[in-house]
Design an enzyme around this catalytic site. Structure first.
Site, PDB file in Angstrom:
ATOM      1  N   LYS A 179       0.818  -1.226   0.000  1.00 34.53           N
ATOM      2  CA  LYS A 179       0.000   0.000   0.000  1.00 34.53           C
ATOM      3  C   LYS A 179       0.847   1.270   0.000  1.00 34.53           C
ATOM      4  O   LYS A 179       0.396   2.327  -0.426  1.00 34.53           O
ATOM      5  CB  LYS A 179      -0.917   0.002   1.220  1.00 34.53           C
ATOM      6  CG  LYS A 179      -1.988  -1.081   1.186  1.00 34.53           C
ATOM      7  CD  LYS A 179      -3.176  -0.663   0.341  1.00 34.53           C
ATOM      8  CE  LYS A 179      -4.310  -1.685   0.457  1.00 34.53           C
ATOM      9  NZ  LYS A 179      -5.458  -1.328  -0.407  1.00 34.53           N
TER      10      LYS A 179
ATOM     11  N   SER B  55      -9.227   1.411   8.090  1.00 29.54           N
ATOM     12  CA  SER B  55      -8.586   1.000   9.340  1.00 29.54           C
ATOM     13  C   SER B  55      -7.394   0.106   9.041  1.00 29.54           C
ATOM     14  O   SER B  55      -6.790  -0.463   9.927  1.00 29.54           O
ATOM     15  CB  SER B  55      -9.583   0.259  10.231  1.00 29.54           C
ATOM     16  OG  SER B  55     -10.035  -0.901   9.564  1.00 29.54           O
TER      17      SER B  55
END
Lengths: 321, 321
Positions: free
Chosen positions: B58, B83
């Protein structure tokens, strides 16, 4: 720091070992984590022997010892008594040379360890779980087979092989203020000390030991070899005492042995797995814990330290936290 | 396999992303294990994004999206609701650029995840644990701050950033018969597909998905985007549906999506941690499990496969076995 003693191993032996085992071992990566550095307050470079073949630095020494045998000796195979990483390493090194490996193992050793050794094609000889039974059984096997007994640490080729690890580390990160390695029998630490002192005298050499198996720290303090009795630690690779060959090297070339309680070892193991995302065994975590301990020289003295992560063979079903 | 559709991302976008994020991300290692190969019956090359900064691929997309903003937009900060790994990655990328990050997070998210994001200097906005509350809260924050909303996958810069991963893999191991990546929202898989198809058309591209969150497999079978409802899997990174931008790329450039049950994912996670000595999260293990599954094309067709290990952020206190 120096002495007139003739040591079992010199830098040239480590250099010979390096050429001999080239292609049989991995050149393991050196990892570095900004998050870990923030936590440690200094730059920490991890030499990842947990990513070595068989999951531990032991492959270096075993490969060197096996490949150093002359053809006549090798033809009779090799032998050791161990239930740990040395057994797997010797089995794999023997398979690489195409010779037999005979491993004496206490009958209460975990089945997974026995299967691992057998998977490398070695023959396992179960014995009663005492040192006496191990030695007796090993002697019987040697009588029958003529196999060369390869001690897990107190043998020159083993020490020289383990010394190749810090040689790689210093090539990749030359300007280390210190290196630290865990110490059980002292094969890794003495090989590290010999190579490191010769290659870069400015780099300070430390050992790390469990508080519950602190024979090396006590030996260094007393100036004489004190064997370990009744070791109590989760670092199952560090239960043994220093040997006849490793002790003089540790005595003369290691600045200090830092001892850490098992709780600190467990916390360090968890920290490395959580932050670096690599699996290490408790014996490797002992050296990490030592660097995080207040007793380690402050960052002003040691800004860059290399840590040998000795192995990654841990029971994932029973992590110690 | 091709189509006249205009896709959100082309190879040139991935190349631009690569230059843009150079120095902000790690070039992660490619690991290879003889033991694993024996088990898989073929050569498997693991691209270790678990060793990426923030512990997941990511970071690539987030860094690209943050660095692509013009100065005026960047000055107002960035915003997302997540989250997971994207939240940490966006927080770190924003810190690298010296701008604010606003992260909307369900109030029932684990405290450790909130603390991780805050440790990177981001501001966390707790909200009720529904998609509606997340979007409403995000809109409020955007109204107040003017921050740029950075979607976790359905954004061109994110897809292009994730595509840099397979670019590195193909440089290191050019002759792969196939690559496989896990698919949730499809940012990683679509970036992988765009880069891989353009760089080496002979390399087949596969996705891997949990059987309990198989919207991509069902979408590909139906030829239309089918959103995921009520996902049930331990692979918490793969709960989301494909997006408007990722779906056309997956549809046209991915050969097949393989689905695996959670039991196989858990076994694969354990195998990688035990053999490769690296920590991976369940979402990464899904792709490993797919390669070990009988449904994967046989070694005669695919002798060398690259697997993107997408991340290593796992709760070590609650390993799923």
């Amino acid at each position: 720091m120096t002495s007139s003693t003739e040591y079992a191993v010199r830098l040239s032996d480590v250099e010979i070992a390096r050429r001999r085992i080239d292609g049989l071992i991995h050149r393991t990566p050196v990892m570095h984590s900004r998050l870990f550095d923030e936590r440690a307050g200094r730059s920490v470079f991890f030499k990842c022997e947990n990513l070595q073949r068989v999951g531990a630095f032991k492959m270096r020494g075993a490969a060197n010892a096996v490949m150093a045998l002359d053809d006549a000796a090798a033809a009779k195979g090799v032998l050791t008594h161990s239930s740990g990483n040395h057994a797997q390493a010797l089995a794999l090194a023997a398979r690489e040379r195409g010779i037999a490996a005979h491993i004496v193992m206490p009958e209460n050793a975990p089945a997974v360890k026995r299967r691992a050794v057998e998977a490398y094609g070695a023959r396992v000889y179960p014995c009663a779980p005492t040192l006496c039974a191990r030695e007796t059984t090993a002697r019987d096997v040697q009588t029958q087979t003529g196999a060369a007994f390869i001690h897990p640490y107190d043998r020159a080729e083993i020490i020289a092989g383990q010394g190749t690890c810090v040689m790689e580390l210093l090539e990749e990160v030359p300007d280390l203020d210190a290196v630290i390695a865990p110490v059980g029998g002292g094969g890794l630490l003495s090989g590290t000390a010999i190579a490191s002192r010769a290659l870069r005298a400015a780099t300070r050499v430390f050992g790390a030991e469990p508080a519950g198996a602190d024979d090396a720290a006590r030996s260094l303090a007393a100036g004489r070899l004190i064997p370990q009795e009744d070791p109590r630690t989760i670092a199952d690779g560090l239960l043994t005492s220093l040997g006849i060959l490793t002790w003089p090297i540790v005595r003369d070339h290691v600045e200090a042995i830092l001892t850490v309680p098992d709780e600190a070892t467990i916390a360090a193991m968890r920290l490395v797995m959580g932050r670096l995302k690599i699996v290490i065994e408790p014996s490797a975590a002992v050296a990490v814990a030592a660097v995080l301990d207040d007793a380690f020289p402050p960052p002003g003295q040691i800004a860059r330290v290399g840590v040998v992560l000795s192995g990654g063979n841990v029971d994932l079903d029973h992590l110690p936290w």
